[in-house]
Design a protein around this motif. Sequence first.
Motif, short mmCIF file in Angstrom:
data_model
loop_
_atom_site.label_atom_id
_atom_site.label_comp_id
_atom_site.label_asym_id
_atom_site.label_seq_id
_atom_site.Cartn_x
_atom_site.Cartn_y
_atom_site.Cartn_z
N LYS A 14 0.85 -1.20 0.00
CA LYS A 14 0.00 0.00 0.00
C LYS A 14 0.88 1.24 0.00
CE LYS A 14 -4.36 -1.21 2.11
NZ LYS A 14 -5.37 -0.76 3.06
N LYS A 15 0.42 2.25 -0.72
CA LYS A 15 1.17 3.52 -0.69
C LYS A 15 0.84 4.27 0.59
CE LYS A 15 1.55 4.64 -5.56
NZ LYS A 15 1.02 5.51 -6.61
N ALA A 16 1.86 4.85 1.19
CA ALA A 16 1.64 5.63 2.42
C ALA A 16 2.43 6.93 2.33
CB ALA A 16 2.07 4.82 3.63
N ARG A 17 1.84 8.00 2.86
CA ARG A 17 2.47 9.32 2.77
C ARG A 17 3.02 9.75 4.14
NH1 ARG A 17 2.19 13.13 -1.09
NH2 ARG A 17 0.54 11.99 -2.14
N VAL A 33 2.78 8.75 9.55
CA VAL A 33 2.42 8.27 8.21
C VAL A 33 0.91 8.05 8.10
CG1 VAL A 33 2.84 6.38 6.58
CG2 VAL A 33 4.66 7.05 8.14
N ILE A 34 0.35 8.32 6.89
CA ILE A 34 -1.06 7.96 6.62
C ILE A 34 -1.11 7.12 5.35
CG2 ILE A 34 -2.18 9.92 7.77
CD1 ILE A 34 -2.35 11.29 5.02
N LEU A 35 -2.13 6.27 5.24
CA LEU A 35 -2.28 5.48 4.03
C LEU A 35 -2.94 6.33 2.96
CD1 LEU A 35 -3.38 2.08 5.62
CD2 LEU A 35 -1.15 2.67 4.66
N GLU A 36 -2.47 6.20 1.72
CA GLU A 36 -2.96 7.05 0.63
C GLU A 36 -4.42 6.78 0.29
OE1 GLU A 36 -1.33 9.88 0.00
OE2 GLU A 36 -0.98 9.52 -2.13
N TRP A 40 -7.29 2.94 7.44
CA TRP A 40 -6.37 3.02 8.58
C TRP A 40 -5.77 1.66 8.85
CZ3 TRP A 40 -8.66 0.06 12.39
CH2 TRP A 40 -10.04 -0.02 12.36
N TYR A 72 -3.42 8.42 12.04
CA TYR A 72 -2.09 8.17 11.46
C TYR A 72 -1.42 7.07 12.28
CZ TYR A 72 -0.82 11.05 15.46
OH TYR A 72 -0.70 11.54 16.73
N ILE A 98 4.02 0.12 2.16
CA ILE A 98 3.75 -0.54 3.44
C ILE A 98 3.08 -1.89 3.19
CG2 ILE A 98 2.29 -0.42 5.53
CD1 ILE A 98 4.34 1.70 5.62
#
Length: 278
Positions: A14-17, A33-36, A40, A72, A98
Motif C-alpha cells: 500500500k502507498k503511504a504518505r 504516516v497515513i495510508l494514501e 487506517w 495516522y 507498506i
Amino acid sequence: MEKVVIKKSPYNVKKARIIDIKQLTEKEKLFRVILEDNSWLDYEPGQFIMVSLMGIGEIPISICSSPLNRDYFEICVRAVGKVTESMHRLNVGEIIGIRGPYGKGFPIRMIEAHDLLIIAGGLGVAPLRSLILYAIDNRRDFGEIHILFGCKTPEELLFSDEIEEWGRRLDLHFACTVDRADPDWKGNIGLITSLIPGVDIDPIRTYAAVVGPPIMYKFVIKELLAKGLPVDQILLSFERHMKCGMGKCGRCQIQNLYCCKDGPVFTFKEIMDMAEAL
Ligand SMILES: Cc1cc2nc3c(=O)[nH]c(=O)nc-3n(C[C@H](O)[C@H](O)[C@H](O)COP(=O)(O)OP(=O)(O)OC[C@H]3O[C@@H](n4cnc5c(N)ncnc54)[C@H](O)[C@@H]3O)c2cc1C
Ligand code: FES
C-alpha cells in the motif's frame, strides 16, 4: 461464463504518505504516516510492518504509535544501513510502501486486568511505546504499571518529552537509567538490570514486556525469574533478518519457530528451550 476471482497478493504493497518527521536523536527519526487510500492500519502493540522504498529495498519496522489512533501511525527508524539511511533522507509529503501489519504482538486480552512491568532498552522503547500509549489510553483496564527505561547515554534517550511526562504521571511508576551519564544527568546511572530488584511487584499479578538489544535479555530474564515471575508471564520481542514477513521464506526461522509469524513477541515459556539459539 465462469467468474474469475483475482486474489489479492499477500505481498500487496500500500502507498503511504509521510505527514511529519521528527528528529529524536542523532540516529533516530520518528515518521508519522497515513495510508494514501484513506484507510487506517489495524494493528496491535508489538506488531511490525514491512516498509519499502522503491528501488532501494524493504525492511521490517515496529509500529510505535497507539493502535487506538485512527488518524495516522508512527514508526521510529534508526539509520544503520541502506534502507534506513535512505529513509532518513526522505521529506514530509514523500511516499513509502507498506505491507502488514504482521506478527504476533503483545497479547492485550491476556495482560489486561494485570499489572504491567515494561522494560525497554534503547530502541526497544519503539514497540513498547505502542503498548505504553495503549495502556495509558485504557488506564482503567490495567493494574499497576511500572516502566523501566535504559539507554547508553542521555543523548540516546528516545521520546524524551514523553518520557518526562510519563515520569510526572501519578498513575505510573517510572524509572530511567543510563550506562554513562553527563554532568547534567539527574537520574540513575547503571544498567537497566540494576533497576529491577527495587521494583515492588506482585509476580503472580504481573506481566513483564521486555524489548531491547540481544545482550539485555539474558540478564533481565534472570532478574525477573528471581522476582518470581512465571515463565509464561515474561513477554519478549525478538529481531531477526526478515524477507517475506509472513512465514513463507524461512529467513527468520529460529529452530521450529518463525520470528515473523509466531513472534516477534514470544513468552519466555515458548522459547526457553532454545535460549542458546537466540
Ligand atoms: C520485527 C522487527 C522490528 C523492527 N523494528 C525496528 C524499528 O522499530 N526501528 C528500527 O530502526 N529498526 C527496526 N528493526 C530493525 C530494522 O529492520 C533493520 O535495522 C533494517 O532492516 C536495516 O536495514 P538497512 O537496509 O538500513 O541496513 P542493512 O544495510 O541491511 O544492514 C545494516 C546493519 O543492520 C543489521 N540488520 C539488518 N536487518 C536487521 C534486522 N532485521 N534485525 C537486526 N539487525 C538487522 C545488519 O546485520 C547490519 O549490521 C526491526 C527488525 C525486526 C525484525
Ligand atoms: S521473514 Fe519469511 S518466514 Fe519470516
